[in-house]
Design an enzyme around this catalytic site. Structure first.
Site, PDB file in Angstrom:
ATOM      1  N   ASP A   1      47.676  45.216  44.010  1.00 15.05           N
ATOM      2  CA  ASP A   1      47.083  46.335  44.494  1.00 15.05           C
ATOM      3  C   ASP A   1      45.587  46.197  44.168  1.00 15.05           C
ATOM      4  O   ASP A   1      45.035  45.464  43.372  1.00 15.05           O
ATOM      5  CB  ASP A   1      47.520  47.973  43.778  1.00 15.05           C
ATOM      6  CG  ASP A   1      47.460  48.835  44.751  1.00 15.05           C
ATOM      7  OD1 ASP A   1      46.571  48.909  45.576  1.00 15.05           O
ATOM      8  OD2 ASP A   1      48.591  49.702  44.524  1.00 15.05           O
TER       9      ASP A   1
ATOM     10  N   GLU B   1      46.856  59.616  45.975  1.00 15.89           N
ATOM     11  CA  GLU B   1      47.125  59.000  44.484  1.00 15.89           C
ATOM     12  C   GLU B   1      46.890  59.943  43.413  1.00 15.89           C
ATOM     13  O   GLU B   1      47.168  61.177  43.461  1.00 15.89           O
ATOM     14  CB  GLU B   1      46.103  57.811  44.465  1.00 15.89           C
ATOM     15  CG  GLU B   1      46.764  56.664  45.662  1.00 15.89           C
ATOM     16  CD  GLU B   1      46.065  55.272  45.665  1.00 15.89           C
ATOM     17  OE1 GLU B   1      45.697  54.769  44.425  1.00 15.89           O
ATOM     18  OE2 GLU B   1      45.430  54.773  46.600  1.00 15.89           O
TER      19      GLU B   1
END
Ligand SMILES: *[C@@H]1O[C@H](CO)[C@@H](O)[C@H](O)[C@H]1NC(C)=O
Ligand SMILES: *[C@@H]1O[C@H](CO)[C@@H](O)[C@H](O)[C@H]1NC(C)=O
Ligand SMILES: *[C@@H]1O[C@H](CO)[C@@H](O)[C@H](O)[C@H]1NC(C)=O
Ligand SMILES: *[C@@H]1O[C@H](CO)[C@@H](O)[C@H](O)[C@H]1NC(C)=O
Ligand SMILES: *[C@@H]1O[C@H](CO)[C@@H](O)[C@H](O)[C@H]1NC(C)=O
Ligand SMILES: *[C@@H]1O[C@H](CO)[C@@H](O)[C@H](O)[C@H]1NC(C)=O
Length: 642
Positions: A308, A514
């Protein structure tokens, strides 16, 4: 002068020609050669610099044709909101990607780069793209075939901009809605998440019948490489804290969070992204046993594993506090491609030095590069490295918008219909003298789309892209004689004195992504609660909740006449009006448990103590209770006979 006899002359010429073509012939460039022969031939020719370049994926802001050439960069990405220009057209995207590609192609071996982007609900960074509902709404549809069509449409829109790789789908099983990424998850139930992996053959194309287990497959120029993420356990963190620790035993991990990876691999997914989160205290980005031992060795995944964004930096706490360790732990755990939004030369230098000092064995680098090249060869990137403009009309096409509208219709859940069983409010009558539309989310395309839309954190308001708000959909749907009054947050006196036939109140959450979306209280923002109180206290009302997850509703639900969960529907708000006014039936069933109060969380279907406001699978007011809809409830067909 000696004359050669004809046959000898021929032989000499033949040898000469053969030698000449041999110099030109590169096995890896020949699409007729078997996949493994091409990979082996190319790897044999590569230097360590060229190999480590393939493992590096840099952000477009760092990229230029010269950089790609100089460092043999294997991949470029757009982070959320990273675009060539505001409201860039398909042409300007294609030009940008092609320019970078020419840099890659100008290297000694001419290995094409692959460009990746977060196309997680349609091609959501791109102006005028079709924005589909976020996954939390798609799980409600329980319609894998729909997901496949959405994948195919998304692939076309992504390819229309010259891009070949989408960081989707997120196959997280969100077990706690306090998680800021819960809307990226299809369901709390892994079986629903598993069935939704049908989006993968939509994005990549149908796996050929003779394909081998675990071998990635991407069907060519109208399809994109997909990415199952985030491996593994991302949706199971403590209290839903983003990037935190998933505390669960091995059986729990395997039975809840792992199953959708098996489906994805079976469907030929090209890549898997590793999760920021930890499993029982061990960072997934450094977890050799799960990334290499389980995913690669046991499940036989043959595509590539990608980190990521700054994923390796975050192996240490604080991030980047020991980069040598991060690179070592991440690459040894099995990361093949590393996402580098900042200092990519630091990564390249560090990895190169660790290979040269045998901290990281060459076999590990070869494994990574073999996997990356396999995906590039399989998808025909060597044969078709450059995009043209032939797909540009796919971006935001009417056909795709119709598909998104269908998805919106199927994702709505009717949670309450009428204060008394025999007094349903929906379907709303289209022909009445005057109705009120109110609430912070009624006329706000950005709120409707949520995070990961144009910007990483999303954007409020109506200027972000092209689409239909719920308010304009209502206006288009009612009878021309019906007066539609829109007031964002009316006081109760205004509502009472205006003699509305009924009111539609649209409230919910504002965009987030997020960590920024982590919430301890899950309350809808003011003035949402006041609008509900002011309107529903004065006139018959339906409340439409636009949110990325179940939110606190218990205090209001008794005062409202009808309640609909619309999730984050995206650009095609017309789908909401289609169903509210009865042109189509409600067919959505909750794919998440709707809690009463946050202190119950986490609470999922099957738990011993299960006392939700609305249970998982909720069908109140849908097909079962709603006689008129029985013939159509499974089919999303137009209702002819109301
Ligand atoms: C796979 O085989 C089935 C019949 O066995 C056939 O209908 C289908 O078209 C084949 N699919 C592909 C992608 O070749
Ligand atoms: C989880 O969150 C807590 C509280 O913010 C933090 O102290 C801890 O380091 C986090 N754990 C992980 C593994 O990220
Ligand atoms: C950083 O990590 C390396 C490799 O594991 C280790 O040898 C070194 O001692 C670490 N440095 C610090 C300052 O912790
Ligand atoms: C990138 O990292 C290298 C090596 O660690 C360092 O020398 C350089 O200053 C860094 N560049 C930037 C822009 O931070
Ligand atoms: C959006 O895309 C459609 C379909 O390609 C096109 O007809 C339309 O002009 C575009 N709108 C804007 C504002 O760019
Ligand atoms: C809920 O939490 C958010 C921060 O996550 C805060 O801004 C908001 O005021 C809280 N709302 C209530 C009603 O406590």
């Amino acid at each position: 002068m000696k004359i050669f006899p004809i046959p000898i002359l021929c032989l000499v010429l033949l040898c000469f020609c053969a030698a000449f073509t041999e110099a030109e012939y590169l096995k890896y460039k020949d699409p007729k050669q078997p996949l493994n022969v091409r990979i082996k031939d190319l790897m044999m020719r590569m230097t360590i610099e060229e190999k480590i370049g393939q493992m590096s994926q840099i952000e477009r802001k760092l990229a230029s044709p010269d950089i790609l050439k100089k460092y043999f960069i294997g991949s470029v990405l757009s982070g959320g909101g990273s675009v060539p220009a505001p409201k860039a057209s398909a042409e300007s995207w294609v030009n940008m990607v092609n320019e970078l590609q020419k840099g890659a192609l100008s290297t000694r071996l001419g290995i094409p780069m692959i460009y990746g982007i977060d196309a997680v609900h349609g091609h959501n960074n791109v102006y005028n793209a079709t924005i589909f509902p976020h996954n939390v709404g798609l799980g409600v549809t329980r319609d894998p075939e729909l997901l496949k069509r959405i994948g195919a449409a998304t692939a076309l829109e992504v390819r229309a901009t010259g891009i070949q790789y989408a960081f989707a789908p997120c196959i997280a099983v969100c077990r706690d809605p306090r998680w800021g990424r819960c809307y990226e998850s299809y369901s709390e139930d892994h079986k629903i998440v598993q069935s939704m992996t049908e989006i993968i053959p939509g994005l990549q194309g149908d796996l050929p019948n003779n394909s081998r287990k675990g071998v990635p497959f991407v069907a060519g120029k109208t399809k994109v490489a997909a990415c199952a993420k985030h491996f593994v356990g991302d949706g199971g963190t403590v209290k839903g804290i983003d990037e935190n620790n998933t505390v669960i035993d091995y059986n729990g991990l395997l039975s809840i969070h792992m199953p959708a990876y098996l489906d994805s691999i079976r469907k030929g997914v090209a890549t898997v992204m590793v999760s920021y989160s930890s499993w029982n205290g061990k960072k997934m980005h450094a977890n050799y046993d799960l990334v290499t031992g389980f995913l690669k060795n046991k499940l036989k995944f043959r595509g590539f594993v990608i980190s990521d964004w700054q994923g390796i930096d975050k192996i240490t706490d604080p991030p980047h506090s020991n980069y040598s360790y991060s690179v070592q732990a991440g690459v040894l755990a099995g990361l093949d491609m590393v996402m580098l939004p900042e200092n990519f030369t630091e990564f390249i230098d560090e990895l190169t030095s660790q290979v040269k000092t045998n901290i990281i064995p060459m076999s590990r680098i070869n494994d990574a590069v073999r996997r990356i090249l396999r995906v590039k060869f399989v998808m025909g990137l060597f044969e078709n490295p450059l995009a043209d403009l032939s797909l540009k009309n796919q971006l935001g096409s009417q056909e795709h918008r119709e598909l998104a509208r269908e998805a919106v219709r199927k994702s709505l859940v009717l949670l309450k219909n009428g204060k008394r069983a025999n007094e349903p409010l929906v379907p709303l009558p289209k022909k009445v003298p005057k109705i009120l539309v109110a609430g912070s989310h009624a006329d706000n395309l950005g709120n409707q789309c949520g995070g990961w839309t144009m910007e990483w954190q999303g954007v409020q308001g109506n200027d972000l892209t092209v689409g239909t708000t719920i308010l304009s959909a209502v206006k288009k749907t009612v009878d021309p004689s019906t007066q539609v009054v829109y007031t964002k947050n009316p006081d109760s006196n205004f509502v009472r004195t205006n003699k509305f036939s009924y009111a539609i109140v649209v409230v919910g959450e504002v965009p987030y992504a997020e960590t920024f979306g982590d919430s301890k209280n899950l309350s809808i923002i003011e003035p949402g609660p006041s609008t509900i109180k002011n309107v529903c206290g004065a006139v018959k009302c339906i409340v439409v909740v636009v949110s990325g997850r179940p939110v606190v509703m218990e205090p209001y639900v008794a005062h409202i006449d009808a309640l609909v969960a619309a999730w984050l529907p995206g650009t095609e708000g017309q789908g909401v009006a289609d169903v509210l006014f009865g042109d189509y039936g409600f067919i959505g069933k909750l794919a998440r448990t709707w809690f009463r109060s946050v202190d119950q969380l986490p609470m999922n279907a099957g738990d011993l103590h299960y006392d939700p406001l609305f249970p998982f699978g909720n069908v109140i007011g849908s097909c079962l209770n709603y006689n008129i809809y029985i013939p159509i409830c499974m089919h999303d067909k137009k209702v002819d006979a109301i």
